[in-house]
Design a protein around this motif. Structure first.
Motif, short mmCIF file in Angstrom:
data_model
loop_
_atom_site.label_atom_id
_atom_site.label_comp_id
_atom_site.label_asym_id
_atom_site.label_seq_id
_atom_site.Cartn_x
_atom_site.Cartn_y
_atom_site.Cartn_z
N CYS A 122 0.83 -1.21 0.00
CA CYS A 122 0.00 0.00 0.00
C CYS A 122 0.87 1.26 0.00
CB CYS A 122 -0.91 0.02 1.22
SG CYS A 122 -2.26 -1.18 1.18
N ALA A 123 1.89 1.27 0.86
CA ALA A 123 2.79 2.43 0.92
C ALA A 123 3.49 2.64 -0.41
CB ALA A 123 3.82 2.22 2.04
N SER A 124 3.88 1.55 -1.06
CA SER A 124 4.54 1.65 -2.37
C SER A 124 3.62 2.28 -3.40
CB SER A 124 4.97 0.25 -2.83
OG SER A 124 5.44 0.28 -4.15
N GLY A 125 2.36 1.83 -3.44
CA GLY A 125 1.41 2.40 -4.40
C GLY A 125 1.15 3.87 -4.16
N ILE A 126 1.06 4.27 -2.89
CA ILE A 126 0.82 5.68 -2.55
C ILE A 126 2.01 6.54 -2.97
CG2 ILE A 126 0.54 7.30 -0.63
CD1 ILE A 126 -0.99 5.00 0.83
N LEU A 127 3.22 6.08 -2.64
CA LEU A 127 4.42 6.83 -3.00
C LEU A 127 4.55 6.99 -4.51
CD1 LEU A 127 7.01 5.29 -0.52
CD2 LEU A 127 6.30 7.68 -0.59
N TYR A 179 0.09 -7.01 -6.71
CA TYR A 179 -0.15 -5.96 -7.71
C TYR A 179 -1.60 -5.48 -7.70
CZ TYR A 179 4.55 -5.90 -9.40
OH TYR A 179 5.91 -5.72 -9.47
N LEU A 180 -2.53 -6.31 -7.29
CA LEU A 180 -3.90 -5.83 -7.10
C LEU A 180 -3.94 -4.76 -6.02
CD1 LEU A 180 -6.96 -5.95 -7.61
CD2 LEU A 180 -7.06 -7.81 -5.93
N ILE A 181 -3.30 -5.04 -4.89
CA ILE A 181 -3.26 -4.06 -3.79
C ILE A 181 -2.54 -2.79 -4.22
CG2 ILE A 181 -2.41 -3.63 -1.46
CD1 ILE A 181 -4.75 -5.56 -1.54
N LEU A 182 -1.46 -2.94 -4.96
CA LEU A 182 -0.69 -1.77 -5.40
C LEU A 182 -1.53 -0.89 -6.33
CD1 LEU A 182 3.05 -1.77 -6.28
CD2 LEU A 182 1.49 -0.49 -7.71
#
Length: 312
Positions: A122-127, A179-182
């Motif tokens: 989640c943090a990776s997708g937000i960043l 990758y779904l979560i991202l």
């Protein structure tokens, strides 16, 4: 790097195993503890061998039904230091090479999609989403570095190479979930940016005097991007095979996996079908390169060095 290998074996096979281990050139030392193992029950043979001889030892243990209910079990580790007068030159020039089982353990450590790891996704997708929205490459790189997005693909090719269905299926599940979560995290971040009055996919402003927007780079397939992704894919497979997984964060910077996946979610929120299609194409190209190149590499070392399947 030498290996310490603890082998639990039933007492009736102990003497034969000791004799077979002594035939291995890279054997540095060996110890026997009779009847000390409670689960599984049996004797424990502790052998220290050079890394060059590791695959020979694993093939020997396969003959003793390594990993099977009636066979032997093992645990490997690396000594922090090792001084042996007879083997000093051999140890000094020893290489680093992992067994299939060690590779699987390395991958499991970095990619098992448990609840805690998914917070990191989640943090990776937000960043990545924030970095793309602001054209700030350092923020995107931060998202790429923390993402556990490479190892599941390695697990898939490792399973295919070693003909282990359980391994590649775990890799496929972790890959899809991560990758779904991202993508969802990037999409939700895009919605938040819209609510705050920002354009998530501006594609206009340059940052650090870049010659093109970051959005364009991660949604375009070019010969140079394919070469870079291919080199990163090969580097990642070599790092796993030589137990240097700490450097795979650098591999993620060379790949477009995280930013392209994030753009898919962001473009979905924006209703930008063209950008979503371009990002999906770039993402799939990187995935295909990783799977293809790492499979060829693992198949080559299987034929030349390992000459065995995984004992799982």
């Amino acid at each position: 790097m030498a290996r310490n290998i603890d082998i639990t074996v039933s007492p009736e096979k102990t003497d034969r195993l000791l004799a077979d281990l002594q035939e291995i050139d890279g054997l540095v030392s060996m110890r026997l503890q009779k009847g000390v193992s409670i689960s599984p029950p049996g004797d424990v043979v502790s052998a220290t061998v050079t890394s060059r001889s590791l695959q020979e030892v694993m093939r020997l243990l396969d003959r003793y039904e390594l990993g099977k209910p009636a066979g032997v079990s093992t645990m490997s580790s690396e000594p922090d230091s090792l001084v042996d007068a007879k083997k000093s030159k051999e140890l000094d020039r020893d290489w680093v090479e992992a067994s299939w089982e060690e590779m699987e353990t390395i991958i499991s450590k970095d990619s098992n999609a448990n609840t805690i790891l998914l917070f990191l996704v989640c943090a990776s997708g937000i960043l990545a989403a924030v970095g793309i929205a602001t054209n700030a490459i350092h923020v995107v790189i931060g998202g790429m570095l923390v993402a556990p997005g490479f190892m599941p693909l390695m697990r898939m090719t490792l399973g295919w190479t070693c003909q282990c269905q359980m391994v590649w299926k775990k890799g496929l599940w972790d890959f899809l979930l991560i990758y779904l979560i991202l993508i969802v995290s990037a999409a939700l971040t895009s919605l938040l940016l819209q609510a705050l009055g920002s354009d998530p996919l501006p594609g206009k402003a340059d940052y650090y005097q870049l010659s093109q927007p970051l959005l364009k780079y991660w949604t375009t397939v070019t010969p140079s991007s394919v070469i870079a992704s291919a080199a990163a894919s090969l580097a990642g497979a070599v790092l796993i095979a030589t137990k240097r997984s700490v450097f795979t964060s650098g591999v993620m910077i060379g790949l477009a996996l995280v930013p392209s996946a994030s753009i898919i979610g962001m473009a979905l929120v924006e209703g930008d079908v063209e950008t979503m299609g371009a990002a999906t194409k770039r993402w799939l190209v990187d995935i295909a390169l990783i799977l293809g190149i790492s499979y060829l590499f693992f198949a080559a070392i299987k034929a030349l060095r390992h000459k065995r399947r995984i004992a799982i």
